[in-house]
Structures are given as structure tokens and as C-alpha cells.
Design an enzyme around this catalytic site. Structure first.
Site, PDB file in Angstrom:
ATOM      1  N   LYS A 144       2.648  73.623  20.670  1.00  9.18           N
ATOM      2  CA  LYS A 144       4.041  73.388  20.274  1.00  9.18           C
ATOM      3  C   LYS A 144       4.917  74.599  20.542  1.00  9.18           C
ATOM      4  O   LYS A 144       6.066  74.466  20.913  1.00  9.18           O
ATOM      5  CB  LYS A 144       4.103  73.033  18.783  1.00  9.18           C
TER       6      LYS A 144
HETATM    7  C1  AGP Z   1       9.178  70.516  25.074  1.00  9.16           C
HETATM    8  O1  AGP Z   1       8.799  69.166  24.827  1.00  9.16           O
HETATM    9  C2  AGP Z   1       7.993  71.424  25.141  1.00  9.16           C
HETATM   10  N1  AGP Z   1       7.181  71.282  23.974  1.00  9.16           N
HETATM   11  C3  AGP Z   1       8.364  72.847  25.484  1.00  9.16           C
HETATM   12  O2  AGP Z   1       8.944  72.865  26.761  1.00  9.16           O
HETATM   13  C4  AGP Z   1       9.335  73.556  24.516  1.00  9.16           C
HETATM   14  O3  AGP Z   1      10.621  72.992  24.623  1.00  9.16           O
HETATM   15  C5  AGP Z   1       9.436  75.042  24.946  1.00  9.16           C
HETATM   16  O4  AGP Z   1       8.151  75.620  24.843  1.00  9.16           O
HETATM   17  C6  AGP Z   1      10.437  75.841  24.110  1.00  9.16           C
HETATM   18  O5  AGP Z   1      10.017  75.874  22.781  1.00  9.16           O
HETATM   19  P1  AGP Z   1      11.055  76.415  21.673  1.00  9.16           P
HETATM   20  O6  AGP Z   1      12.222  75.476  21.659  1.00  9.16           O
HETATM   21  O7  AGP Z   1      10.271  76.397  20.389  1.00  9.16           O
HETATM   22  O8  AGP Z   1      11.475  77.807  22.079  1.00  9.16           O
END
Ligand code: AGP
Length: 546
Positions: free
Chosen positions: A541
Site C-alpha cells: 500500500k
Molecule cells: C495506487 O493505486 C497505488 N497503490 C500506488 O501507485 C500509490 O498511489 C502510490 O504508491 C502513492 O502512494 P501515496 O499516495 O501513499 O504516496
């Protein structure tokens, strides 16, 4: 990135694992726990609680849930890692940047059991412990290792838990008879009374004989964070979007005066985020120009450059988790007073670094895929810009109606067909183009289908060569455009096509309604393929390592 957790006091092993489970969003390739006198239990795969007969009493434990960075997913590479003399067991979140030099310098002929950098650190601690006290050995190790780290370790026949941290989050908490340590605040148990974020380069021990190098104040832990154990949680989080949007709309103290002042006086806006947060940033950059009439550019953190070309920019930092290492790194030498953070977790590392915070109020987002937090971020920015320009009317009501219309007439034939496809293209224009790119990310990360998002006509400038019967092109439209011509060109080359129109043609949020389509398509296509949309392979996540 990984999740680490420690507990000192009197508890059962499953109590510690229940807290560790709250860190699974940081990785779930394998997990492990070491307890009491350095007994170790570890498994590949997601965290499973011990059976009642194995749910032993413990006075101290360190545990770890892993997202593989160095070394494949295996039992040998699962944490805790132990030094070869059996003295040190260790869990680690971070990346050791000078592993090779350390091996060369200290362990030339040593046979390591795992291919992790963490085992090297355990070995290094054991090396210094042969001639130093534990705290002195920590300082020696901190002088040698390079990179971001949060480390918890135990020494055989010793009654404490030791720690050291630099640029990887580590929280400490306590109540009248226990101590807790965790990668982030969400893993601290409800019975915790006080907590604090440890500062970089801090170290110490909890247990029989507490020592903390970081003497900053503890804060009251009034955190009643209800944590569901995710199962099929992505679809629930998608359908929370209507209520959450109305929650934002009806919240009158989302923005501080300082935040409004920064926006009103900004000459340029630099917007930074990764993954879905980058696409939210691009969407927001379009709204900057349309609503604020100000220049704006969205950057990936690792591509942030030439910003001193802008005079006195304001930085919009976008991060659901507030823990993305690339982003923390990117703003290291940016003036934090000129930053506004949009986040779903204000008690995060970025929430600690930046004072001007806009809480997007999406509530716990446990599925790896960003869905409701993506929508909420864009709506929060939309409201901020409307507020800054003293524009009273807003589109949020119609946006919510648009989501409801899609929920009621979503066609399942699309996921059924996509599950058979080699590749998929989303195409759109303006705000719809940004949603096309976000949709492509969703389908890649949740259904593992190679997908790209294109501005409608761009398809003709090369990628049309890829069209065949195992390709599907999905047109997303919230505005009048020449989409149908492009879709016909795809069809005449035996590509499969769908045309999805937004039920709401709003100026700023019409495109965002289309996010519901791409989120549902990724979810149902994954289900059609027998995949787990909440925990896609190889991902986590929040990416807390660079
Ligand atoms: C999106 O579905 C992904 N899980 C991933 O791209 C995520 O948006 C990205 O790692 C950024 O995370 P954050 O918004 O917690 O910084």
C-alpha cells in the site's frame, strides 16, 4: 518497504501479531516474530495468527511483515534475521546502501544464510557486541551503515528491545506497564496511552532498563482507530465515495487561513506525487489553470527538477499514506513553509514534516489500490481552489449523482472481455485523459493487464500498430469530442472497443465521475481472473523505500 512492530510487557504472541497485521499494507510477502529469549517463528505469505496452543505468553517480541526489496520471497529471507552466533535477532525496514563495502570490510569469508541486507546488519551488531555494550554497539553500527532504516533487535539473555532509526518512520508508545514500537501509529494497540514519532538518528532501548536518545515530548494517544481486517475491502472503499464526498462538502474547516493565503498568493504551483497521487496531481494541475488561473505543473518525485526556474512556487505534496519515500526524499531541501500536504494520514512522516495539511478525510484505505483517497484528494483540492477564489456554487452534488448512476448501470460484459485481453488502452481528452492514465494504472496493478492511457488522438501516432483482436480500447468521455472517430479506426483494425460516457458533464468533476468506471473495471476484471484485488502480487500500500 516493510512493517515492524515490538512489544515489551506481559502479552500473548497473537496480541503482537494483531498489531503487526495493521502494517500489512506495507507488504505481505512473508512475516515472522522473535520472542522471549530469541525464539523465532516465521512463514512465507500473509500474517496468520498462532493456534491457541501455540499462542504463547511473552514479555518481549519483535515482529516483521515483509515486502521483498533485497532477496526473493523465501523463508530464509523472511525476518527476523539472526546473527551467526545466535546472539542477535533483528527486524528491519529500509535499504542498506553500502552492503557490499560492509561485507568486504568485515565479513570477507563469511557465509550468509540469506540474501538480505538485514542479515548483514544483524551480523555487524554481533561483531561490535563482542567488544562493546549494546548502546555503544548501536552507535558503532550507525557510524558504518548508510541508507534509510528503522531497526528493532534483541540480544540473547538480555531483557530489553533495542532500536535505531534514520529516515524510516518509527513510533514509540507506552502505558503504565508496557512499551510498544511500530512503523506507524496505526499499529499501536488501543491500550497505548502516550506516543511519539522518533527523530532521525535516534536510538535506545525499551524494557527492563529504558533509554531513549530522543528526549522529545510524548503526546497523548487518543487514537481510536478502528481497523478492519481487509477482506474484499476494495469494492467497499469504492462505494464509500459518495458519502465521503458529501462529508468533505459539508466540512467548513478543511483549510487553514495560511493554506488559503499560500494559494491566493502563489505565482506558480508545483504538484508532486507518485502513482495514483501523481495522476491526482495532474488532474489538480488542470484545475489550477482552470479555476485559479495560475500556472501549475505536476511532477513525479524523482523527476522534480528546474523548480528554481519558478519564482517562489507553492508545492502541493500529494500522498495518501504520507510515507512514500520518493516523495519524502524529493522535498528534503524544499522550503516546507511553502508546502501544502494533501493526505489521508496526517499522523504520518510527511504529516510531521509539513505544517499546512489538508486531510482528505477518506478514512482507512486498506486495499492496496488507491480509490476513494484518489477521488477525495481531487475534491479537496477543488474545494480549496473554489474557496480561494470565493466561488460559492460547486459541482459536488452532481458528481455524487453521477457516481450513483454508474453504480446502478455498470455493465459486467467489459470485465469479462478484458480478462481475455493481452492489452488494453484507455483514451480520453482533458480531465478524461488523466483518468485514462489512472485507469491504466488500476488495471495493471489489480488485474495484471498491460494497459496505457492516451489522449484520444495520440493513439494514431504509433500505438495504433499494437491494435489486434486481443486488444481493447475504452473511450472515456465527459466532454464533447471526436472520440467515436478514433474508436472506429480501432474497430477497423479488429480491436475491441467500448465507449463510456460520464453521466455528469461537469466542467471540473465530470471527468472524476469516470474514475468510478475505471475502478470498478479493474476490480471486476481481477475477480474475473480469480485474483485478490485487495492484495495484488509484488505490491504494498505504501512504498516507504526508494
Ligand atoms: C495506487 O493505486 C497505488 N497503490 C500506488 O501507485 C500509490 O498511489 C502510490 O504508491 C502513492 O502512494 P501515496 O499516495 O501513499 O504516496
Amino acid at each position: 518497504m516493510c512493517g515492524i512492530y515490538a512489544q515489551f510487557g506481559s502479552f500473548k504472541l497473537n496480541d503482537a501479531l494483531e498489531c503487526l497485521k495493521r502494517l500489512e499494507y506495507r507488504g505481505y510477502d512473508s512475516f515472522g516474530i522473535s520472542y522471549n529469549n530469541n525464539e523465532i517463528r516465521k512463514r512465507v505469505g500473509r500474517i496468520k495468527l498462532f493456534s491457541e496452543e501455540e499462542n504463547y505468553d511473552a514479555i518481549r517480541a519483535i515482529c516483521h511483515t515483509r515486502w521483498a526489496t533485497n532477496g526473493e520471497v523465501s523463508l530464509a529471507n523472511a525476518h527476523p534475521q539472526m546473527s551467526s552466533d545466535g546472539k542477535v535477532v533483528l527486524v528491519h525496514n529500509g535499504v542498506l546502501e553500502n552492503e557490499g563495502i560492509i561485507k568486504q570490510t568485515y565479513f570477507k569469508n563469511h557465509e550468509f544464510k540469506s540474501s538480505t541486507d538485514s542479515e548483514v546488519i544483524a551480523e555487524l551488531l554481533a561483531y561490535f557486541l563482542r567488544s562493546s555494550s549494546p548502546l555503544k554497539a548501536i552507535l558503532d553500527v550507525m557510524d558504518v551503515i548508510k541508507g534509510a532504516y528503522a531497526i528493532l533487535f534483541m540480544i540473547k539473555d538480555d531483557n530489553n528491545i533495542y532500536f535505531m532509526k534514520n529516515k524510516s518512520s518509527l513510533i514509540i508508545g507506552y502505558n503504565q506497564n508496557s512499551y510498544f514500537m511500530a512503523s506507524d501509529i496505526y499499529a499501536l494497540p488501543h491500550e497505548c496511552s502516550y506516543y511519539k514519532h522518533l527523530t532521525d538518528k535516534s536510538y535506545g532501548r525499551i524494557g527492563a532498563d529504558v533509554f531513549l536518545s530522543d528526549e522529545s515530548r510524548f503526546l497523548n494517544f487518543d487514537f481510536n482507530y478502528e481497523f478492519q481486517t481487509p477482506n474484499d475491502v476494495m469494492i467497499k472503499e469504492i462505494y464509500e465515495e459518495e458519502l465521503l464526498a458529501l462529508k468533505l462538502k459539508n466540512n467548513n474547516n478543511l483549510f487553514s487561513n495560511k493554506t488559503l493565503e499560500l494559494i491566493r498568493n502563489a505565482s506558480e504551483l508545483i504538484i508532486i506525487g507518485s502513482g495514483s497521487s501523481f495522476y491526482a496531481g495532474e488532474y489538480i494541475s488542470y484545475m489550477c489553470e482552470d479555476i485559479l488561473k495560475k500556472r501549475a505543473r505536476a511532477f513525479l518525485p524523482t523527476e522534480l527538477r528546474n523548480v528554481d526556474l519558478y519564482d517562489n512556487p507553492i508545492y502541493l505534496v500529494i500522498s495518501q499514506s504520507g510515507e512514500t519515500a520518493d516523495l519524502i526524499n524529493a522535498i528534503d531541501n524544499v522550503n516546507k513553509d511553502r508546502c501544502i500536504l494533501f493526505t489521508n494520514r496526517k499522523n504520518s512522516s510527511l504529516g510531521n514534516m509539513i505544517k499546512n495539511v489538508v486531510d482528505v478525510l477518506a478514512g482507512a484505505e486498506l486495499a492496496v489500490a488507491s480509490t476513494k483517497s484518489f477521488n477525495q484528494t481531487i475534491i479537496a483540492a477543488y474545494m480549496l481552489f473554489q474557496n480561494a477564489m470565493d466561488i460559492k456554487e460547486d459541482e459536488i452534488g452532481e458528481y455524487v449523482e453521477g457516481l450513483r448512476k454508474i453504480k446502478n448501470n455498470f455493465e459486467m460484459k467489459i470485465p469479462k472481455l478484458l480478462a481475455e485481453m493481452d492489452k488494453v488502452f484507455y483514451i480520453g481528452q482533458g480531465y478524461d485523459y488523466i483518468i485514462s492514465k489512472e485507469g491504466a494504472l488500476k488495471l495493471k496493478e489489480i488485474a495484471y493487464i498491460p494497459t496505457e492511457g492516451y489522449s484520444i488522438s495520440e493513439l494514431k501516432h504509433g500505438s495504433l500498430a499494437l491494435i489486434d483482436s486481443r486488444t481493447t480500447v475504452i473511450g472515456l468521455s465527459s466532454i464533447k469530442n471526436y472520440m467515436l472517430a478514433t474508436l472506429n479506426e480501432v474497430k477497423s483494425r479488429h480491436g475491441n472497443i467500448f465507449y463510456l460516457e460520464s453521466p455528469y458533464k461537469g466542467k471540473y468533476l465530470g471527468g472524476l465521475v469516470l474514475a468510478r468506471y475505471v475502478q470498478l473495471i479493474s476490480y471486476y476484471t481481477a475477480k474475473e481472473k480469480g485474483l485478490d484485488p485487495d492484495h495484488p502480487r509484488n505490491l504494498a500500500k505504501s512504498v516507504t523505500v526508494i
